[in-house]
Design an enzyme around this catalytic site. Structure first.
Site, PDB file in Angstrom:
ATOM      1  N   GLY A 102       3.639-116.777 -32.280  1.00  0.00           N
ATOM      2  CA  GLY A 102       5.022-117.269 -32.353  1.00  0.00           C
ATOM      3  C   GLY A 102       5.780-116.645 -33.515  1.00  0.00           C
ATOM      4  O   GLY A 102       5.380-116.778 -34.673  1.00  0.00           O
ATOM      5  N   ASN A 120       7.880-125.543 -41.520  1.00  0.00           N
ATOM      6  CA  ASN A 120       7.437-126.804 -40.911  1.00  0.00           C
ATOM      7  C   ASN A 120       8.579-127.673 -40.393  1.00  0.00           C
ATOM      8  O   ASN A 120       8.411-128.881 -40.198  1.00  0.00           O
ATOM      9  CB  ASN A 120       6.581-127.606 -41.911  1.00  0.00           C
ATOM     10  CG  ASN A 120       5.535-128.454 -41.198  1.00  0.00           C
ATOM     11  OD1 ASN A 120       5.089-128.105 -40.108  1.00  0.00           O
ATOM     12  ND2 ASN A 120       5.162-129.561 -41.801  1.00  0.00           N
ATOM     13  N   LYS A 158      -2.790-124.890 -42.647  1.00  0.00           N
ATOM     14  CA  LYS A 158      -3.477-123.830 -41.910  1.00  0.00           C
ATOM     15  C   LYS A 158      -2.495-122.886 -41.209  1.00  0.00           C
ATOM     16  O   LYS A 158      -2.919-121.929 -40.584  1.00  0.00           O
ATOM     17  CB  LYS A 158      -4.415-124.442 -40.863  1.00  0.00           C
ATOM     18  CG  LYS A 158      -5.589-125.203 -41.453  1.00  0.00           C
ATOM     19  CD  LYS A 158      -6.598-125.546 -40.374  1.00  0.00           C
ATOM     20  CE  LYS A 158      -5.996-126.465 -39.321  1.00  0.00           C
ATOM     21  NZ  LYS A 158      -6.975-126.793 -38.257  1.00  0.00           N
ATOM     22  N   LEU A 213      -1.552-118.312 -29.496  1.00  0.00           N
ATOM     23  CA  LEU A 213      -2.266-118.677 -30.718  1.00  0.00           C
ATOM     24  C   LEU A 213      -1.423-119.664 -31.518  1.00  0.00           C
ATOM     25  O   LEU A 213      -0.339-119.326 -31.989  1.00  0.00           O
ATOM     26  CB  LEU A 213      -2.553-117.419 -31.551  1.00  0.00           C
ATOM     27  CG  LEU A 213      -3.474-116.389 -30.901  1.00  0.00           C
ATOM     28  CD1 LEU A 213      -3.612-115.162 -31.800  1.00  0.00           C
ATOM     29  CD2 LEU A 213      -4.850-116.984 -30.610  1.00  0.00           C
ATOM     30  N   ASP A 240       9.792-121.246 -40.227  1.00  0.00           N
ATOM     31  CA  ASP A 240      10.622-122.466 -40.211  1.00  0.00           C
ATOM     32  C   ASP A 240      10.255-123.478 -41.284  1.00  0.00           C
ATOM     33  O   ASP A 240      10.866-124.546 -41.373  1.00  0.00           O
ATOM     34  CB  ASP A 240      10.546-123.138 -38.843  1.00  0.00           C
ATOM     35  CG  ASP A 240       9.195-123.811 -38.618  1.00  0.00           C
ATOM     36  OD1 ASP A 240       8.195-123.336 -39.199  1.00  0.00           O
ATOM     37  OD2 ASP A 240       9.143-124.799 -37.877  1.00  0.00           O
ATOM     38  N   LEU A 294      -0.305-119.915 -40.687  1.00  0.00           N
ATOM     39  CA  LEU A 294      -0.279-118.590 -41.301  1.00  0.00           C
ATOM     40  C   LEU A 294       0.962-117.826 -40.868  1.00  0.00           C
ATOM     41  O   LEU A 294       1.551-118.096 -39.817  1.00  0.00           O
ATOM     42  CB  LEU A 294      -1.529-117.797 -40.900  1.00  0.00           C
ATOM     43  CG  LEU A 294      -2.882-118.447 -41.244  1.00  0.00           C
ATOM     44  CD1 LEU A 294      -4.022-117.593 -40.693  1.00  0.00           C
ATOM     45  CD2 LEU A 294      -3.034-118.646 -42.732  1.00  0.00           C
ATOM     46  N   LEU A 309      -7.123-119.898 -34.246  1.00  0.00           N
ATOM     47  CA  LEU A 309      -8.159-119.084 -34.879  1.00  0.00           C
ATOM     48  C   LEU A 309      -9.204-120.013 -35.510  1.00  0.00           C
ATOM     49  O   LEU A 309      -8.867-121.121 -35.937  1.00  0.00           O
ATOM     50  CB  LEU A 309      -7.547-118.185 -35.953  1.00  0.00           C
ATOM     51  CG  LEU A 309      -6.562-117.109 -35.486  1.00  0.00           C
ATOM     52  CD1 LEU A 309      -6.049-116.320 -36.687  1.00  0.00           C
ATOM     53  CD2 LEU A 309      -7.200-116.172 -34.482  1.00  0.00           C
TER      54      LEU A 309
END
Length: 315
Positions: free
Chosen positions: A197, A203, A235, A177, A201, A237, A223
């Site tokens: 995962g 990004n 997006k 996912l 981090d 999460l 999702l």
């Protein structure tokens, strides 16, 4: 000479045994600190009975609170027992991939630990708990768990492995996912193992989970967030949010309801249907303009539309 000694003896203060002067020596005045200490002691003695009474009152209050809490706990336990009878275990597997440990600073690994704790707790009380896997456990994460959460070794209904998920589950069963995948997950497959995962981090490693899935040649999907939700933030999460959304979908069988049950308010999530309605309300007239009269008429016919208009203006 004898007379001199006699005269000296009469002028010297009479001392008791051990050099004591029998209390007739002049007493030194008390210092300011000593006077304060003496006053505190006197006050302490004067309030002895008052303190005793307060202790009795507190003890009585605690007893009453325990009785009340005991009754409430009994009701809650009965409610939980009724709910637990309705539990249906899902064959779906959720895997938290902890192989990114070396890419995170210690502070972010601690955040990941808290997210995993939340996943475990939510799965334990879910109506349709999944088969929970934690793979590639080691490094900083295991150190934090050993130091701050020693009870993790006794966790139930979870499979914890130091090996990579590919060594634990079949490649054909895996679906990673990741929000970067072009594939949108519309239906959960109970025969699959969905990998999340374990990475906090900010990004710094954008797209790494998607890249990893492609390198390993396993299925990947995101999702259906964009289908049902518009957000004023990324997006991406948190691990526990993805986990909880899937649990909620298993219970409600509705993606939109699952998203809005879990997503925190700070994400600024708005139902996509509401956004669409707001956009339609601002659509131009046939000659290319939108008149105040038309807008007022729409809001009169649908009072909720005025609110959605204002909400969408901040998106």
């Amino acid at each position: 000479m004898a007379e001199d000694r006699s005269d000296a003896a009469t002028t010297a203060p009479e001392r008791g045994p051990g050099g004591d002067d029998g209390g007739r020596a002049e007493e030194k005045p008390l210092s300011k600190r000593q006077r304060k200490k003496l006053l505190r002691h006197q006050k302490w003695e004067e309030e002895r009975e008052l303190r005793k009474q307060r202790r009795k009152e507190k003890k009585h209050l605690r007893r009453m609170e325990r009785q009340t809490q005991g009754e409430e706990a009994g009701d809650e336990a009965s409610s939980r027992k009724r709910l637990r009878r309705d539990v249906v275990h899902s064959s779906l597997r959720l895997v938290v991939d902890c192989s990114f440990d070396s890419l995170m600073v210690y502070k972010d690994v601690r955040k990941l630990h808290k997210q995993i704790q939340r996943c475990y707790a939510e799965n334990r009380r879910a109506l349709h708990p999944v088969q929970f896997y934690l793979t590639s456990l080691g490094g900083q994460l295991k150190q934090i768990m050993d130091e701050n959460d020693k009870g993790w070794v006794n966790w139930k209904d979870i499979t914890i492995k130091t090996e990579h998920y590919q060594e634990v589950l079949g490649k054909e069963e895996l679906v990673y996912l990741t929000s970067d995948s072009p594939n949108v997950l519309t239906k959960l497959d109970q025969s699959k193992a969905y990998v999340i995962g374990g990475l906090v981090d900010h990004n710094h490693h954008k797209g790494i989970t998607f890249q990893k899935a492609k390198e390993l040649g396993i299925e990947h999907a995101q999702l259906p967030l964009s289908t049902f939700v518009q957000m004023n933030s990324r997006k991406v999460l948190a691990v526990n949010h993805v986990f909880e959304i899937i649990l909620a979908h298993l219970e409600k069988d509705d993606w939109q309801e699952a998203f809005f049950t879990v997503l925190p308010q700070r994400k600024g999530a708005v139902p996509m249907a509401q956004v669409t309605r707001a956009q339609q309300s601002r659509s131009p007239t046939p000659n290319g303009t939108s008149t105040p009269e038309l807008k007022e008429e729409r809001e009169t016919n649908d009072p909720d539309l005025a609110l959605t208009d204002k909400a969408s203006s901040n998106l």
